[in-house]
Design an enzyme around this catalytic site. Structure first.
Site, PDB file in Angstrom:
ATOM      1  N   GLN A   1       3.724  -2.890  -8.983  1.00 17.37           N
ATOM      2  CA  GLN A   1       3.675  -1.876  -7.790  1.00 17.37           C
ATOM      3  C   GLN A   1       5.128  -1.844  -7.304  1.00 17.37           C
ATOM      4  O   GLN A   1       5.888  -2.722  -6.994  1.00 17.37           O
ATOM      5  CB  GLN A   1       2.791  -2.613  -6.609  1.00 17.37           C
ATOM      6  CG  GLN A   1       2.409  -1.621  -5.459  1.00 17.37           C
ATOM      7  CD  GLN A   1       1.307  -1.994  -4.556  1.00 17.37           C
ATOM      8  OE1 GLN A   1       1.262  -3.275  -4.552  1.00 17.37           O
ATOM      9  NE2 GLN A   1       0.493  -1.263  -4.315  1.00 17.37           N
TER      10      GLN A   1
ATOM     11  N   ASP B   1       6.618  -1.439  -4.525  1.00 16.13           N
ATOM     12  CA  ASP B   1       6.389  -2.070  -3.060  1.00 16.13           C
ATOM     13  C   ASP B   1       7.770  -1.899  -2.370  1.00 16.13           C
ATOM     14  O   ASP B   1       8.621  -2.605  -2.747  1.00 16.13           O
ATOM     15  CB  ASP B   1       5.623  -3.288  -3.034  1.00 16.13           C
ATOM     16  CG  ASP B   1       4.486  -3.272  -2.217  1.00 16.13           C
ATOM     17  OD1 ASP B   1       4.229  -2.116  -1.666  1.00 16.13           O
ATOM     18  OD2 ASP B   1       3.697  -4.160  -2.460  1.00 16.13           O
TER      19      ASP B   1
ATOM     20  N   CYS C   1       3.104  -7.501   0.124  1.00 14.08           N
ATOM     21  CA  CYS C   1       3.804  -7.621   1.409  1.00 14.08           C
ATOM     22  C   CYS C   1       4.024  -9.098   2.147  1.00 14.08           C
ATOM     23  O   CYS C   1       5.050  -9.314   2.746  1.00 14.08           O
ATOM     24  CB  CYS C   1       3.159  -6.658   2.499  1.00 14.08           C
ATOM     25  SG  CYS C   1       1.246  -6.669   2.092  1.00 14.08           S
TER      26      CYS C   1
ATOM     27  N   HIS D   1       4.784   0.105   5.137  1.00  9.67           N
ATOM     28  CA  HIS D   1       4.789  -0.303   3.782  1.00  9.67           C
ATOM     29  C   HIS D   1       4.845   1.046   3.111  1.00  9.67           C
ATOM     30  O   HIS D   1       4.396   2.283   3.487  1.00  9.67           O
ATOM     31  CB  HIS D   1       3.385  -0.874   3.419  1.00  9.67           C
ATOM     32  CG  HIS D   1       2.972  -1.655   4.325  1.00  9.67           C
ATOM     33  ND1 HIS D   1       2.560  -3.037   3.580  1.00  9.67           N
ATOM     34  CD2 HIS D   1       2.791  -2.092   5.509  1.00  9.67           C
ATOM     35  CE1 HIS D   1       2.226  -3.873   4.336  1.00  9.67           C
ATOM     36  NE2 HIS D   1       2.164  -3.381   5.523  1.00  9.67           N
TER      37      HIS D   1
ATOM     38  N   ARG E   1      -5.631  -7.451  -9.176  1.00 15.77           N
ATOM     39  CA  ARG E   1      -6.637  -6.991  -8.439  1.00 15.77           C
ATOM     40  C   ARG E   1      -7.896  -7.309  -9.447  1.00 15.77           C
ATOM     41  O   ARG E   1      -7.811  -6.825 -10.632  1.00 15.77           O
ATOM     42  CB  ARG E   1      -6.464  -5.945  -7.860  1.00 15.77           C
ATOM     43  CG  ARG E   1      -5.504  -5.792  -6.759  1.00 15.77           C
ATOM     44  CD  ARG E   1      -5.099  -4.319  -6.091  1.00 15.77           C
ATOM     45  NE  ARG E   1      -4.049  -4.548  -5.304  1.00 15.77           N
ATOM     46  CZ  ARG E   1      -3.574  -3.419  -4.431  1.00 15.77           C
ATOM     47  NH1 ARG E   1      -4.274  -2.454  -4.567  1.00 15.77           N
ATOM     48  NH2 ARG E   1      -2.321  -3.524  -3.690  1.00 15.77           N
TER      49      ARG E   1
ATOM     50  N   LYS F   1      -2.186   5.532   7.231  1.00 17.98           N
ATOM     51  CA  LYS F   1      -1.271   5.629   6.263  1.00 17.98           C
ATOM     52  C   LYS F   1      -1.381   7.232   5.703  1.00 17.98           C
ATOM     53  O   LYS F   1      -2.347   8.009   6.009  1.00 17.98           O
ATOM     54  CB  LYS F   1      -1.698   4.956   4.822  1.00 17.98           C
ATOM     55  CG  LYS F   1      -3.323   5.309   4.387  1.00 17.98           C
ATOM     56  CD  LYS F   1      -3.653   4.569   3.108  1.00 17.98           C
ATOM     57  CE  LYS F   1      -5.033   4.706   2.782  1.00 17.98           C
ATOM     58  NZ  LYS F   1      -5.353   4.280   1.458  1.00 17.98           N
TER      59      LYS F   1
ATOM     60  N   HIS G   1       8.821  -2.595   1.788  1.00 18.17           N
ATOM     61  CA  HIS G   1       8.533  -3.046   3.240  1.00 18.17           C
ATOM     62  C   HIS G   1       9.686  -2.898   4.263  1.00 18.17           C
ATOM     63  O   HIS G   1      10.809  -3.337   3.795  1.00 18.17           O
ATOM     64  CB  HIS G   1       7.899  -4.371   3.234  1.00 18.17           C
ATOM     65  CG  HIS G   1       6.549  -4.399   2.547  1.00 18.17           C
ATOM     66  ND1 HIS G   1       6.587  -4.820   1.195  1.00 18.17           N
ATOM     67  CD2 HIS G   1       5.299  -3.904   2.887  1.00 18.17           C
ATOM     68  CE1 HIS G   1       5.313  -4.675   0.613  1.00 18.17           C
ATOM     69  NE2 HIS G   1       4.460  -4.430   1.701  1.00 18.17           N
TER      70      HIS G   1
END
Length: 685
Positions: free
Chosen positions: A423, A425, A376, A557, A405, A511, A427
């Protein structure tokens, strides 16, 4: 309403209200309704109607709860919140009452916690020198921690299970008792029960009465609740033994943790173990090795995935589909660096809120850097790189980005919990009036992902914040109310049932988690949609509104695979490695009956590849049945066998996975049929 009165009212779930003398028990209430209901009831859930009332019984800080394995299990409950109580609990104030039977999951947890007491009873009867820790229920059963210098053996576990059956047969009542804290401490100190002493000293105060549960001669410091008697623990099994340090500290004595499980019936227990066997058969780690899909290499380190050619092919198919769908749905594809300056993570807030999950800083010549744990902040920098107008919004950036991570040793698990992953991902930067339509579109996209990859059922959770834990969350109260309200309205308008989970939100916003249900009924957390009002403020994001003034956008997200690795691991287990035709790394295996049929097999191979299929020709000098067996073991959807008849007729003999020999058919017909199935992403052959 006084804390004790002559008459109380009991409000039942059907809306009816019954008057009883104070001191009536839930079991007596059940009997007044129906003897059958009384016999079926396991435990009761009550909630006082008077906000000033307190829990029935002496003042106490409760002991061991039924469902946890940490300090929370000894914390006092909110006296005015709904809570579970024994059927024998006297009701001294007016309450809402629900009688739980075998149909309620909370009732099963109570059975399992009671089974843990049965286990502890059996252990002390067999090995009286043993000292007791605690015995909570778990999602799949229960355990109890014991201190005993002599290790338990497999033979001991058999004896314990046999003794548990005797305790159950005795049908001893579970009775809750109270005694002064000092008296309880004196008794446990006399027996040198150091773990019980610790729990009482840490989680009770001077002057408290402590809660004890007795069945027969066995007494345990415990909050409960329990089933009425040991005879209600009808189906149980001791499953395994593990080590656990006292209080999780390796400097402390090592305990022996005995695990077990319990169900309402032997049939349910047998079904449970059948599910475990099926889960083992589907284990993605074993199938990954058997099918040569991926590996984790000791030389490289744990939690880092090596994608082998067949696994990489499936990954390519997954990622190609995702990128094409993103473009079709109005996303722009972006790529961001794998490492960025610490300053960026300080601005985003991750350095403070998320630092435990970062890899160690890298000191370079100009600054300290971090491997990115999420995408992000990188997408935010792309947004901020050029001015935006209200006409530009929403801006949707999508990336299949590699992130890192720091997962602790012991927490990693194949593809499902790793240190480096990809990921999917995205946004979305939008105006506040656009946010709900964007959230709705994300949910539609998530449903499309699940349906396309063969998941027919999912459950939804809404993770909200805990206002009492203010330091764990960024943003104002008004921001949180707006964000949670937006997510709730979208779910309600779409008619999607959901469960709210307080305190599980990310630090920057609430979320929606969509948990898919796999082929054997297991829930998997993958797709998530999150509202974020925090990062736009931290990075001072702007757009010029229709009024010519500068405004701050909000962010959504979303990750739909969750991670490519985890989604792939779930796919392996969902399909037990037998991927549908469109996903299979090798879609068609070719088996010439003998060497003289090889030229025709090569011709078939060329035509199939021209039609876009992934094909493997087994040209080895092996027997036909051996070749078929090997391709079958690799779970190839179609195996085509070719001999003289097939070569003469330009045909193939078709064997479909799970269906066996389908007979001979013209090659052109087979290609047309298989192409249609692949194009439709059919789950059938």
């Amino acid at each position: 309403m006084s804390a004790l009165q002559d008459q109380i009212q009991v409000h039942l779930p059907d809306g009816s209200v019954k008057d009883f003398a104070a001191g009536v028990t839930p079991f007596q209430v059940a009997e007044s309704i129906s003897p059958r209901l009384a016999a079926a009831s396991v435990v009761a859930r009550i909630q006082p109607l008077d906000s000033n009332t307190t829990e029935t019984g002496p003042k106490e800080t409760p002991g061991a709860a039924a469902t946890s394995d940490d300090a929370a299990m000894y914390a006092a409950e909110d006296a005015n919140a709904p809570r579970l109580v024994d059927l024998a609990t006297p009701l001294t104030t007016s309450v809402k009452l629900q009688l739980l039977t075998e149909k309620d999951p909370d009732a099963l947890k109570v059975v399992r916690h009671s089974a843990a007491h049965v286990l502890a009873t059996a252990v002390l009867e067999l090995f009286p020198e043993t000292k007791l820790g605690h015995g909570p229920a778990t999602d799949s059963g229960f355990f109890y921690d014991f201190y005993r210098p002599t290790p338990f053996t497999p033979e001991d576990l058999e004896k314990i299970e046999k003794k548990m059956a005797e305790v159950v047969a005795r049908d001893e009542k579970f009775t809750r008792e109270y005694e002064p804290r000092e008296k309880g401490l004196h008794r446990f100190k006399a027996d040198n029960d150091f773990m019980k002493i610790h729990f009482i000293e840490r989680f009770t105060k001077e002057g408290d009465d402590i809660s004890l549960y007795r069945n027969g001669a066995f007494v345990d410091f415990c909050r409960g609740p329990h089933v009425p008697s040991t005879g209600r623990v009808k189906a149980f099994k001791v499953t395994n033994l593990a080590g656990a340090y006292w209080l999780g500290d390796e400097k402390n004595p090592q305990l022996q943790r005995v695990y077990g499980t319990a169900f309402f019936s032997k049939k349910e227990m047998d079904e449970h173990f059948a599910r475990l066997e099926e889960a083992a058969r589907r284990d993605h780690r074993a199938l990954g090795k058997q099918l040569d899909l991926f590996s984790i290499q000791d030389l490289a380190g744990p939690g880092l995935i090596f994608w082998h050619p067949k696994g990489a092919m499936i990954r390519k198919i997954m990622e190609d589909w995702m990128r094409e769908e993103c473009i079709r749905r109005g996303y722009d594809l972006v790529y961001t660096p794998h490492t960025m300056r610490v300053n960026l993570w300080q601005t985003s807030g991750h350095e403070g809120f998320y630092s435990a999950n970062f890899f160690t800083k890298m000191e370079l010549d100009d600054a300290d850097y971090r491997l990115k744990p999420m995408n992000c902040p990188g997408h935010i920098l792309i947004y901020k790189n050029s001015p935006k107008s209200y006409r530009d919004l929403p801006v949707r950036y999508a990336e299949l980005g590699n992130v890192y991570r720091y997962e602790r040793s012991g927490t990693m698990h194949g593809l499902l919990r790793v240190r480096g992953f990809t990921q999917d991902d995205a946004h979305i930067f939008c105006r506040r009036d656009q946010v709900e339509s964007e959230i709705a579109a994300c949910i539609d996209f998530a449903q499309s992902v699940l349906e396309t990859f063969g998941f027919k059922e999912f459950k939804v959770e809404l993770s909200s914040w805990d206002p009492k834990d203010r330091q764990s969350y960024a943003g104002s109260d008004a921001d949180w109310e707006l964000a949670i309200g937006s997510l709730e309205r979208v779910l309600q308008e779409k008619g999607i049932p959901y469960k709210e989970i307080p305190g599980e939100a990310a630090f920057y916003g609430p979320k929606i988690d969509m948990k898919l249900v796999d082929a054997i009924g297991r829930l998997w957390q993958l797709s998530t949609v999150q509202f974020d009002f925090n990062l736009p403020a931290r990075f001072e994001l702007e757009y010029v509104g229709e009024d010519g003034e500068r405004h701050q956008p909000v962010m959504v997200h979303r990750a739909l695979f969750g991670s490519v690795e985890r989604f792939f691991g779930v796919l392996i287990e969902h399909y037990a490695g037998a991927f549908p035709l469109w996903l299979a790394p090798i879609q068609i295996g070719l088996v010439p009956i003998s060497e003289r049929h090889l030229p025709y097999a090569q011709q078939v191979e060329a035509e199939l590849k021209k039609a876009g299929f992934r094909v493997e020709l087994d040209a080895r000098n092996e027997k036909m049945n051996a070749k078929i067996r090997d391709l079958t073991m690799q779970k190839v959807p179609y195996v085509l066998v070719m001999g003289d008849k097939e070569a003469e007729a330009n045909a193939v003999s078709v064997r479909a996975r799970g269906k066996g020999d389908q007979g001979s058919q013209p090659l052109a017909d087979f290609i047309a049929h298989a192409a249609k199935l692949a194009a439709e992403k059919s789950l059938e052959l």
